[in-house]
Design an enzyme around this catalytic site. Structure first.
Site, short mmCIF file in Angstrom:
data_model
loop_
_atom_site.label_atom_id
_atom_site.label_comp_id
_atom_site.label_asym_id
_atom_site.label_seq_id
_atom_site.Cartn_x
_atom_site.Cartn_y
_atom_site.Cartn_z
N LYS A 9 -8.69 -11.37 -23.59
CA LYS A 9 -8.26 -11.08 -24.96
C LYS A 9 -7.67 -12.33 -25.61
O LYS A 9 -7.33 -13.31 -24.93
CB LYS A 9 -7.25 -9.93 -24.93
CG LYS A 9 -7.84 -8.61 -24.39
CD LYS A 9 -6.80 -7.49 -24.43
CE LYS A 9 -7.36 -6.20 -23.82
NZ LYS A 9 -6.40 -5.08 -23.92
N TYR A 49 -13.87 -0.13 -28.51
CA TYR A 49 -12.71 0.73 -28.20
C TYR A 49 -12.83 2.11 -28.85
O TYR A 49 -11.81 2.77 -29.07
CB TYR A 49 -11.42 0.04 -28.65
CG TYR A 49 -10.93 -1.04 -27.70
CD1 TYR A 49 -10.60 -0.74 -26.37
CD2 TYR A 49 -10.77 -2.35 -28.13
CE1 TYR A 49 -10.15 -1.72 -25.50
CE2 TYR A 49 -10.29 -3.35 -27.27
CZ TYR A 49 -9.98 -3.02 -25.95
OH TYR A 49 -9.52 -3.98 -25.09
N ASN A 112 -2.14 -7.59 -23.32
CA ASN A 112 -2.15 -7.51 -21.85
C ASN A 112 -3.28 -8.33 -21.23
O ASN A 112 -3.76 -8.02 -20.15
CB ASN A 112 -2.14 -6.05 -21.39
CG ASN A 112 -3.36 -5.29 -21.84
OD1 ASN A 112 -4.22 -5.84 -22.54
ND2 ASN A 112 -3.47 -4.03 -21.42
N HIS A 115 -9.39 -7.27 -20.48
CA HIS A 115 -10.02 -5.94 -20.47
C HIS A 115 -11.04 -5.91 -19.35
O HIS A 115 -11.77 -6.88 -19.16
CB HIS A 115 -10.76 -5.69 -21.80
CG HIS A 115 -11.75 -4.56 -21.69
ND1 HIS A 115 -11.37 -3.25 -21.83
CD2 HIS A 115 -13.08 -4.55 -21.38
CE1 HIS A 115 -12.43 -2.47 -21.64
NE2 HIS A 115 -13.48 -3.24 -21.37
N GLU A 126 -20.67 -1.19 -22.51
CA GLU A 126 -20.00 -2.37 -23.06
C GLU A 126 -20.90 -3.61 -22.96
O GLU A 126 -20.96 -4.42 -23.88
CB GLU A 126 -18.65 -2.58 -22.37
CG GLU A 126 -17.69 -1.44 -22.71
CD GLU A 126 -16.43 -1.37 -21.84
OE1 GLU A 126 -16.24 -2.23 -20.96
OE2 GLU A 126 -15.63 -0.44 -22.07
P1 IDP Z 1 -7.21 -0.42 -20.08
O1 IDP Z 1 -7.34 -1.69 -20.88
O2 IDP Z 1 -6.32 -0.62 -18.90
O3 IDP Z 1 -8.52 0.20 -19.73
P2 IDP Z 1 -6.91 1.69 -22.07
O4 IDP Z 1 -6.12 2.94 -21.86
O5 IDP Z 1 -8.39 1.79 -22.09
O6 IDP Z 1 -6.41 0.61 -21.00
O7 IDP Z 1 -6.40 1.07 -23.44
C1 IDP Z 1 -7.10 0.00 -24.05
C2 IDP Z 1 -6.10 -1.03 -24.53
O8 IDP Z 1 -5.30 -0.45 -25.56
C3 IDP Z 1 -5.10 -1.46 -23.46
O9 IDP Z 1 -5.58 -2.53 -22.66
C4 IDP Z 1 -3.91 -1.87 -24.29
O10 IDP Z 1 -4.08 -3.21 -24.80
C5 IDP Z 1 -3.97 -0.91 -25.47
N1 IDP Z 1 -3.10 0.26 -25.25
C6 IDP Z 1 -3.28 1.27 -24.38
N2 IDP Z 1 -2.29 2.18 -24.43
C7 IDP Z 1 -1.44 1.72 -25.38
C8 IDP Z 1 -0.19 2.22 -25.92
O11 IDP Z 1 0.33 3.26 -25.52
N3 IDP Z 1 0.39 1.45 -26.90
C9 IDP Z 1 -0.16 0.27 -27.35
N4 IDP Z 1 -1.32 -0.21 -26.87
C10 IDP Z 1 -1.95 0.49 -25.90
MG MG Z 2 -9.92 1.08 -20.96
#
Ligand code: IDP
Ligand code: MG
Length: 133
Positions: A9, A49, A112, A115, A126
């Site tokens: 990212k 997403y 974070n 992805h 994807e």
């Molecule tokens: P992942 O990246 O571990 O698969 P997902 O649940 O698919 O996690 O969520 C996609 C992205 O959305 C996450 O990597 C994170 O950057 C963001 N995200 C997920 N949950 C939250 C939240 O509760 N608050 C803010 N951002 C979130």
């Molecule tokens: Mg995810």
């Protein structure tokens, strides 16, 4: 051989962590199949997403992943989907184990760093979005 899709990212690229992330995937035994640096449009980010479209964080997530260049890659290897998810660590860096990318380099859930696809089916979806040829 199983394939997965990985995106470093914009925060990961900005913090000069792209090489460190790729090093960890390669060290684990995953093989780079395709890779490029690109900047996502909002349309592509929303499609990628799409499963989160009705979540409160969707707007912030799309804004973040379109905020600068990202590294897009296809990695191959046995169990590649799960191996990348383990290497990345838990979604919220505050819950990620030290030793994982998110556990070593982040504190914020939106920023974070990486992805990784969460299933073989999503990896194929994807890969279809980002590597059309
Ligand atoms: P992942 O990246 O571990 O698969 P997902 O649940 O698919 O996690 O969520 C996609 C992205 O959305 C996450 O990597 C994170 O950057 C963001 N995200 C997920 N949950 C939250 C939240 O509760 N608050 C803010 N951002 C979130
Ligand atoms: Mg995810």
């Amino acid at each position: 051989m199983e394939q997965t899709f990985v995106m470093i990212k914009p925060d990961g690229v900005r913090k000069n962590l792209a090489g460190e992330c790729i090093r960890r995937y390669e060290a684990r035994g995953l093989r780079l199949h395709k890779m490029r640096l690109d900047t996502l449009t909002a349309e592509i980010a929303q499609e990628h997403y799409g499963e989160h479209a009705d979540k409160p964080f969707f707007g912030e997530l799309v804004k973040h992943v379109t905020s600068g260049p990202v590294v897009l890659m296809i990695l191959e290897g046995e169990g590649a989907v799960a191996a990348v998810r383990k290497t990345n660590g838990a979604t919220n860096p505050l819950d990620s184990e030290p030793g994982s990318i998110r556990g070593d380099f982040g504190l914020e859930i939106t920023q974070n760093i990486v992805h990784g696809s969460d299933s073989v089916a999503n990896a194929q979806r994807e890969i279809g979005i980002f590597f059309k040829t």
